[in-house]
Design a protein around this motif. Structure first.
Motif, PDB file in Angstrom:
ATOM      1  N   VAL A   1       0.714  -1.155  -0.026  1.00 21.48           N
ATOM      2  CA  VAL A   1      -0.264   0.039   0.203  1.00 21.48           C
ATOM      3  C   VAL A   1       0.884   1.396  -0.201  1.00 21.48           C
ATOM      4  O   VAL A   1       0.366   1.747  -0.790  1.00 21.48           O
ATOM      5  N   SER A   2       2.053   1.002   1.176  1.00 18.98           N
ATOM      6  CA  SER A   2       3.490   2.811   1.106  1.00 18.98           C
ATOM      7  C   SER A   2       3.159   2.393  -0.776  1.00 18.98           C
ATOM      8  O   SER A   2       3.591   3.686  -0.965  1.00 18.98           O
ATOM      9  N   PHE A   3       3.901   1.577  -0.913  1.00 20.64           N
ATOM     10  CA  PHE A   3       4.272   1.349  -2.406  1.00 20.64           C
ATOM     11  C   PHE A   3       3.558   2.224  -3.628  1.00 20.64           C
ATOM     12  O   PHE A   3       3.676   2.874  -4.306  1.00 20.64           O
ATOM     13  N   GLU A   4       2.494   1.752  -3.298  1.00 16.47           N
ATOM     14  CA  GLU A   4       1.696   1.730  -4.331  1.00 16.47           C
ATOM     15  C   GLU A   4       0.931   3.481  -3.814  1.00 16.47           C
ATOM     16  O   GLU A   4       0.886   4.169  -5.390  1.00 16.47           O
TER      17      GLU A   4
ATOM     18  N   PRO B   1      -5.291   3.224   2.074  1.00 17.16           N
ATOM     19  CA  PRO B   1      -5.562   4.574   1.521  1.00 17.16           C
ATOM     20  C   PRO B   1      -5.485   3.425   0.206  1.00 17.16           C
ATOM     21  O   PRO B   1      -5.098   2.550  -0.092  1.00 17.16           O
ATOM     22  N   GLN B   2      -6.399   3.861  -0.826  1.00 17.80           N
ATOM     23  CA  GLN B   2      -6.234   2.923  -2.599  1.00 17.80           C
ATOM     24  C   GLN B   2      -5.486   4.132  -3.413  1.00 17.80           C
ATOM     25  O   GLN B   2      -5.628   5.520  -2.937  1.00 17.80           O
ATOM     26  N   ALA B   3      -4.663   3.597  -3.911  1.00 16.77           N
ATOM     27  CA  ALA B   3      -4.018   4.383  -4.251  1.00 16.77           C
ATOM     28  C   ALA B   3      -4.848   4.577  -6.202  1.00 16.77           C
ATOM     29  O   ALA B   3      -5.649   3.803  -6.576  1.00 16.77           O
ATOM     30  N   PRO B   4      -4.915   5.895  -6.236  1.00 17.81           N
ATOM     31  CA  PRO B   4      -5.665   6.374  -7.649  1.00 17.81           C
ATOM     32  C   PRO B   4      -4.678   5.481  -9.399  1.00 17.81           C
ATOM     33  O   PRO B   4      -6.113   5.030 -10.055  1.00 17.81           O
ATOM     34  N   THR B   5      -4.306   5.362  -8.756  1.00 15.28           N
ATOM     35  CA  THR B   5      -3.370   4.823 -10.259  1.00 15.28           C
ATOM     36  C   THR B   5      -2.427   3.964  -9.987  1.00 15.28           C
ATOM     37  O   THR B   5      -1.447   3.440 -10.224  1.00 15.28           O
ATOM     38  N   PRO B   6      -3.174   2.652  -9.535  1.00 15.10           N
ATOM     39  CA  PRO B   6      -2.072   1.560  -8.851  1.00 15.10           C
ATOM     40  C   PRO B   6      -0.393   1.202  -9.481  1.00 15.10           C
ATOM     41  O   PRO B   6      -0.483   0.737 -10.908  1.00 15.10           O
ATOM     42  N   LEU B   7      -0.026   1.103  -8.546  1.00 13.13           N
ATOM     43  CA  LEU B   7       2.005   1.201  -9.570  1.00 13.13           C
ATOM     44  C   LEU B   7       2.005  -0.104 -10.015  1.00 13.13           C
ATOM     45  O   LEU B   7       3.046  -0.606 -11.047  1.00 13.13           O
TER      46      LEU B   7
END
Ligand SMILES: Nc1ncnc2c1ncn2[C@@H]1O[C@H](COP(=O)(O)OP(=O)(O)OP(=O)(O)O)[C@@H](O)[C@H]1O
Length: 528
Positions: A95-98, A302-308
């Motif tokens: 999650v932190s990464f994304e 949290p959810q990333a808007p654009t997952p990396l």
């Protein structure tokens, strides 16, 4: 994403869930064992010696069996916790990464949040199993002993839920406040250590440390407030527990007086011994519930808007870049006015402009790291994405390990391919006899700034992406190193877009590099 019961169940094997339920149920008989075994003692006054030893044997089996089940239940809990902790830490790191969180925020999740979720959620869910079965077993035993007095006792037990119903939302808010304050303390602590050089040379350590102290005081205060909130709920529970003991006794004495429902002193005694386990388990369930709700905010990720991490694989185009009406702004702050541009494969473009004019922002948009406010960017006819282009900035990261590990990042490349990439950036001889085995570290002490930038270029070249976006990669280098790097990049077959303050006009002309500027009017215009 939410770390909840569903998340937990999905990460435990089915057989373990079934075994946990079975052994939690068997272990829950511990609560009524004393009432059940000791309650039969009076009947032994008339029994034979053989019957007494038979009773003793049964008692032995009951006690030993129940405690063995409890032991196995504890072993199963430890195994489940191991699985859940692994899954949790993997999830938090991802999650932190994304979401591109600052490393200090990510480390706070991995240490503090993970410990809180483990101690006050995972362990509690598993403890709820045991308390839940304990309450049910004790309640059934109590009802079978005397249904009327049993019902009265259980109704009194239910009173202990009242403080929790009122305290639940407050506890969740207190948990969140502590986490926010703790993240701020960690960020200040990280600044304090990372910025040591400036704090020493400007003799600002004292004044800066005040900030660390203030944040520390706030986060410790928030922790105390959170614990106090839990204590208040617990105190309410204790007071009501007193009532649950005294109340049924008072009613029981009255029923004995009027001769109702077959209540006797021995019934009251048996109930007192066992109802304690109904109340105790219900009280524990409520306490556990307060801990569960106290972690709700922490468990909400949290959810990333654009997952990396779910990026598509790189395209195999040639490096054509098209800007169609691309506009960039941060809120009211314009960065780039509507721009159309087409760069053919292999183009070399240098974008200059004053500090803060938006060079890095433009490169991030071209690389798909952030979206334009309007219009669209196409790289070989498709929307750009980090996995399709190479983006290198002024401070590329060195991973602790060898040059080989820094180039491959755990992916598979032959040594020949690695050496070819090193040779392309002129690093084959500079790094010693066995350049791929040379160990380097994140503090970059063992490698020069120029070598580091060339290593980052080699890392990018190895992936054979047609487009390279280079953000101030020569900013920290002396003229000779900068010239060497530019000689290298301007002769690559790739499409190169470089953002830089400093440039060498003669070199740009000699290498046919296009030179555009981001003007104060936010226009990308050719340099005259
Ligand atoms: N995420 C962001 N949110 C809001 N504003 C931002 C953000 N990132 C950058 N900015 C602002 O946008 C402007 C352009 O920043 P950018 O880093 O792109 O400029 P730059 O030309 O690369 O600067 P420099 O040459 O100093 O590195 C600056 O005013 C900056 O403060």
């Amino acid at each position: 994403m939410m770390i909840n019961v569903k998340w937990v169940l999905q990460r435990l094997p089915h057989w373990e869930i079934v075994l946990l339920l079975i052994f939690a149920l068997l272990g829950s008989f511990e609560g009524v064992l004393n009432g059940f075994v000791l309650g039969r003692l009076p009947s032994l006054t008339q029994a034979t010696t053989a019957q007494r030893y038979q009773y003793l044997g049964q008692a032995l089996v009951a006690y030993a069996g129940t405690y063995t089940c409890l032991f196995i239940f504890q072993l199963l809990i430890q195994d489940a916790l191991r699985r859940l902790n692994i899954a949790l830490k993997e999830t938090l790191l991802t999650v932190s990464f994304e979401t591109s969180e600052a490393p200090s925020a990510g480390l706070n999740r991995l240490t503090n949040d993970a410990a809180q979720i483990q101690g006050r959620y995972f362990e509690v869910i598993l403890a709820i199993l045991s308390a839940g079965f304990g309450a049910i077993t004790a309640a059934i035993f109590v009802l079978v002993t005397n249904w009327m007095m049993g019902l009265i006792s259980i109704a009194f037990s239910a009173l202990t839920m009242v403080p929790m119903l009122f305290g639940q939302t407050k506890l969740a808010a207190l948990g969140k406040r502590w986490s926010t304050a703790n993240a701020a303390t960690l960020a200040a602590g990280s600044d304090w250590l990372e910025g040591r050089g400036d704090l020493v040379q400007y003799q600002a350590a004292g004044s800066f440390f005040d900030r660390v102290k203030q944040r520390l005081a706030v986060s410790e205060k928030r922790l105390q407030q959170q614990t106090n909130g839990q204590l208040r709920v617990q105190y309410g529970n204790w007071m009501l527990t007193v009532l649950t003991l005294i109340g049924p006794l008072a009613i029981g004495f009255w029923l004995i007086h009027v001769g109702g429902f077959g209540v006797t002193i021995s019934v009251l005694l048996t109930l007192l011994l066992s109802v304690d386990h109904v109340t105790m388990n219900i009280r524990m369930l409520i306490q556990y519930w307060s801990q569960l709700t106290g972690t709700r905010e922490l468990r909400h990720l949290p959810q990333a808007p654009t997952p990396l991490l779910s990026q598509r694989t790189p395209t195999r185009g040639k490096g054509q870049i098209d800007l169609q009406g691309v506009t960039i702004a941060y809120g009211d702050q314009p960065i780039l006015a509507a721009t159309d541009m087409a760069l053919t494969p292999g183009t070399k473009l240098l974008v200059s402009g004053p500090s803060g004019s938006g060079k890095s922002t433009l490169l991030r948009v071209l690389g798909g790291w952030q979206q334009p406010t309007d219009g669209r960017v196409l790289v070989d006819g498709e929307a750009p994405a980090p996995a399709k282009t190479t983006y290198i900035n002024q401070t590329p990261w060195v991973f602790a390990g060898t040059v080989r590990e820094n180039l491959t990042l755990g992916q598979t490349f032959t040594d020949d391919a690695l050496l070819a990439a090193l040779s392309q950036v002129g690093l084959t001889t500079e790094l010693g006899d066995k350049p791929l085995d040379r160990v380097i570290a994140p503090d970059q002490a063992s490698i020069s700034g120029g070598q580091l930038q060339r290593l980052a270029l080699a890392r990018g070249l190895l992936r054979k992406r047609p487009v390279m976006l280079l953000d101030e990669i020569t900013a920290g280098l002396d003229d000779r190193n900068a010239q060497q790097i530019r000689n290298l990049i301007y002769h690559l077959p790739n499409t190169i877009i470089e953002a830089a303050h400093h440039f060498d006009d003669a070199q740009l002309q000699a290498d046919h590099v296009l030179h555009y500027q981001l003007t104060p009017a936010h226009i990308l215009a050719p340099m005259s």
